[in-house]
Scaffold this motif. Structure first.
Motif, PDB file in Angstrom:
ATOM      1  N   GLN B 315       0.832  -1.215   0.000  1.00 57.70           N
ATOM      2  CA  GLN B 315       0.000   0.000   0.000  1.00 57.70           C
ATOM      3  C   GLN B 315       0.861   1.257   0.000  1.00 57.70           C
ATOM      4  OE1 GLN B 315      -2.162  -0.826   3.475  1.00 57.70           O
ATOM      5  NE2 GLN B 315      -3.780  -1.969   2.428  1.00 57.70           N
ATOM      6  N   THR B 316       1.929   1.225   0.802  1.00 61.50           N
ATOM      7  CA  THR B 316       2.832   2.378   0.867  1.00 61.50           C
ATOM      8  C   THR B 316       3.510   2.599  -0.483  1.00 61.50           C
ATOM      9  OG1 THR B 316       3.244   1.886   3.190  1.00 61.50           O
ATOM     10  CG2 THR B 316       4.738   3.434   2.120  1.00 61.50           C
ATOM     11  N   CYS B 317       3.940   1.506  -1.117  1.00 64.56           N
ATOM     12  CA  CYS B 317       4.606   1.634  -2.411  1.00 64.56           C
ATOM     13  C   CYS B 317       3.683   2.239  -3.457  1.00 64.56           C
ATOM     14  CB  CYS B 317       5.123   0.276  -2.898  1.00 64.56           C
ATOM     15  SG  CYS B 317       6.534  -0.309  -1.949  1.00 64.56           S
ATOM     16  N   ALA B 318       2.390   1.918  -3.367  1.00 67.77           N
ATOM     17  CA  ALA B 318       1.436   2.492  -4.322  1.00 67.77           C
ATOM     18  C   ALA B 318       1.191   3.966  -3.998  1.00 67.77           C
ATOM     19  CB  ALA B 318       0.126   1.702  -4.274  1.00 67.77           C
ATOM     20  N   LEU B 319       1.059   4.269  -2.720  1.00 69.53           N
ATOM     21  CA  LEU B 319       0.748   5.631  -2.301  1.00 69.53           C
ATOM     22  C   LEU B 319       1.939   6.579  -2.496  1.00 69.53           C
ATOM     23  CD1 LEU B 319      -1.546   7.160  -0.931  1.00 69.53           C
ATOM     24  CD2 LEU B 319      -0.592   6.502   1.276  1.00 69.53           C
ATOM     25  N   LEU B 320       3.123   6.147  -2.052  1.00 71.32           N
ATOM     26  CA  LEU B 320       4.319   7.002  -2.097  1.00 71.32           C
ATOM     27  C   LEU B 320       5.219   6.606  -3.256  1.00 71.32           C
ATOM     28  CD1 LEU B 320       5.253   7.312   1.703  1.00 71.32           C
ATOM     29  CD2 LEU B 320       3.870   8.835   0.308  1.00 71.32           C
ATOM     30  N   VAL B 321       4.606   6.293  -4.369  1.00 73.03           N
ATOM     31  CA  VAL B 321       5.339   5.770  -5.526  1.00 73.03           C
ATOM     32  C   VAL B 321       6.476   6.697  -5.959  1.00 73.03           C
ATOM     33  CG1 VAL B 321       3.619   6.717  -7.142  1.00 73.03           C
ATOM     34  CG2 VAL B 321       5.069   4.808  -7.848  1.00 73.03           C
ATOM     35  N   ASP B 322       6.312   7.998  -5.780  1.00 72.83           N
ATOM     36  CA  ASP B 322       7.351   8.948  -6.214  1.00 72.83           C
ATOM     37  C   ASP B 322       8.545   8.998  -5.275  1.00 72.83           C
ATOM     38  OD1 ASP B 322       4.756  11.355  -6.976  1.00 72.83           O
ATOM     39  OD2 ASP B 322       5.608   9.777  -8.250  1.00 72.83           O
ATOM     40  N   ASP B 323       8.404   8.418  -4.094  1.00 68.12           N
ATOM     41  CA  ASP B 323       9.439   8.599  -3.072  1.00 68.12           C
ATOM     42  C   ASP B 323      10.182   7.326  -2.713  1.00 68.12           C
ATOM     43  OD1 ASP B 323       7.138  10.798  -2.283  1.00 68.12           O
ATOM     44  OD2 ASP B 323       9.173  11.512  -1.859  1.00 68.12           O
ATOM     45  N   ILE B 324       9.942   6.260  -3.458  1.00 69.65           N
ATOM     46  CA  ILE B 324      10.571   4.971  -3.143  1.00 69.65           C
ATOM     47  C   ILE B 324      11.512   4.588  -4.281  1.00 69.65           C
ATOM     48  CG2 ILE B 324      10.114   2.520  -2.643  1.00 69.65           C
ATOM     49  CD1 ILE B 324       8.781   4.220  -0.574  1.00 69.65           C
TER      50      ILE B 324
END
Lengths: 94, 368
Positions: B315-324
């Protein structure tokens, strides 16, 4: 193929659930050197929680990451949920 | 594997060519920041609170200025603080790299200091652009492994995968630091001592982990599946991989031998226990690159050492896709295994060493 359990080390006696697992389900558990065993879930095990992949006796060490993480406070069968109700963090070496 | 690095006069070699601007006290920060804004790509950091003497903070600022990723330094002080800018400059100058100092009071205040400092930085930036490159290999690298914003996925996906990368780096001759704040070490004395390369290191590790007991696991952690404190601690520890532990990083001195080292904050040197402070501590200890695992996600980076973000929560990877940088969540989805994501992280570290910018570098997340 989408795996439903994760074993982090060859020495582990628990696997972690990668999805909510239901009682009665049979799940493949991937062990050392590509071996697979089928484990029947005896209880529900939610995502992120642990299931026993072999019988663990009362007082025996729960092994995850190849290391002791707790002691069983009752006998645990393969396929049972392993968590605060049957594991203690006390009594391990400092 | 070989890549091109930046050799420094003191024999060290870095993976970036930064111009650092160091402020010695809060009173110097605005001037230092305004100087930094005149230019593209300087690294600004310093002491944000207090003006009393602190040897750990002094040593940390000197270590960061002396870091091999830093090509040149401007130190900005006001004039009455106990950490004197001229002392910081003198220490960093021992590395042979260009160092300049601006004292705000003596220079005549804000505007005059901004002009003076800007001209000094301009001169240094032109100078450092002409520095020659030199081949470097993995045996020259120091890579720091850190956790931030952990959740239930951290111990199942991101940390084990980073642990695989740690092992690969050690096998390739690199030095790896695994960073733990002291609470994460409670009860792990024997576990760490078992992996020590000799009895002396074993005893020091036991000493470091001596504790009064086993803290309970929080309700949130329990809901996520963590059963004991030991499980949580080992889940954090596994980012260091499985290799023998060569020692503990002493102060801000890079160890003389490659291998796996435990690192923690040098007491009194950090300003809070935030993620950027951890990244800064790893850089101050000599890490060229910092790998940060996260579950709930973070957007922060750090100064001097590029930060590589590894996230295992889908979920985090989808939400913060620009920051990972590295999406390790296929492990949680059952679609990739820990070993293959670990190999991916290892290759990313080498690419970043060779010049690839991380997401936090591109977005300008140089928090201090």
């Amino acid at each position: 193929m989408r795996k439903r359990t994760l074993v982090l080390n060859d020495r582990d006696n628990v696997a972690s659930a990668l999805t909510d697992l239901q009682p009665g389900e049979q799940v493949p558990v991937f062990g050392p050197a590509g071996s697979v065993q089928q484990i029947q879930l005896r209880q529900a095990v939610p995502l992120g929680h642990k299931l026993a992949i072999q019988a663990i006796g009362c007082g025996e060490v729960i092994v995850k990451y190849g290391m002791p993480i707790g002691l069983a406070t009752q006998d645990i069968k393969a396929g049972e949920h392993v968590h605060i109700h049957n594991v203690t963090g006390e009594g391990m070496d400092a | 594997m070989e890549f091109l690095g930046y050799p420094r006069p003191d024999g060290q070699i870095g993976v970036r060519n930064h111009l650092a601007i160091i402020y010695t006290v809060e009173c110097a920060k605005v001037v230092a920041d305004r100087i930094a804004r005149q230019f593209q790509g300087t690294q600004l950091f310093g002491r944000r609170t207090g003006c009393n003497w602190s040897k750990p903070v002094f040593d940390k600022l000197v270590a960061l200025g002396s870091h091999p990723n830093v090509a040149g330094v401007l130190v900005v002080g006001f004039g009455c603080e106990y950490i004197e800018a001229t002392d910081i400059s003198a220490e960093i100058a021992k590395t042979g790299k260009p160092v300049e100092t601006v004292m705000i009071r003596a220079s005549g205040g804000t505007l005059k200091s901004i002009e003076l400092g800007s001209r000094l930085v301009r001169q240094m930036m032109l100078q450092i652009e002409t520095l020659p490159r030199q081949k470097m290999t993995t045996s020259d690298l120091v890579v720091g492994m850190d956790c931030s914003g952990s959740d239930a996925t951290s111990g199942l996906a991101a940390n084990p995968a980073v642990g695989v990368a740690s092992d690969l780096l050690i096998e390739a001759g690199a030095t790896v630091y695994f960073f733990n704040v002291w609470q994460e070490l409670l009860g792990l004395g024997e576990v760490l001592a078992d992996r020590a390369i000799n009895a002396e290191v074993a005893e020091r590790l036991r000493e470091r982990c001596r504790s009064a007991g086993n803290p309970p696991v929080s309700l949130g952690n329990q809901r996520g599946g963590l059963t004991t404190y030991r499980e949580k601690a080992v889940g954090a520890l596994c980012k260091g991989g499985t290799k023998p532990i060569t020692g503990i990083v002493e102060g801000f001195r890079r160890p003389s031998k490659p291998g796996l080292y435990l690192q923690e904050f040098v007491e009194g040197s950090n300003e809070g226990e935030s993620d950027p402070q951890c990244a800064m501590a790893m850089a101050a200890g000599g890490a060229h690159i910092v790998v940060e695992t996260t579950g709930v996600g973070t957007v922060t980076g750090g100064i001097i050492a590029p930060v590589i973000k590894v996230c295992g929560n889908p979920q985090t990877c989808a939400l913060l896709v620009d920051d990972i940088d590295i999406d390790a969540s296929p492990i949680m989805e059952g679609e990739a295994d820990v070993v293959e994501i670990g190999a991916l992280i290892y290759r990313e570290v080498l690419a970043v060493a060779d010049g690839r910018l991380t997401v936090t570098e591109i977005l300008g997340h140089f928090e201090d």
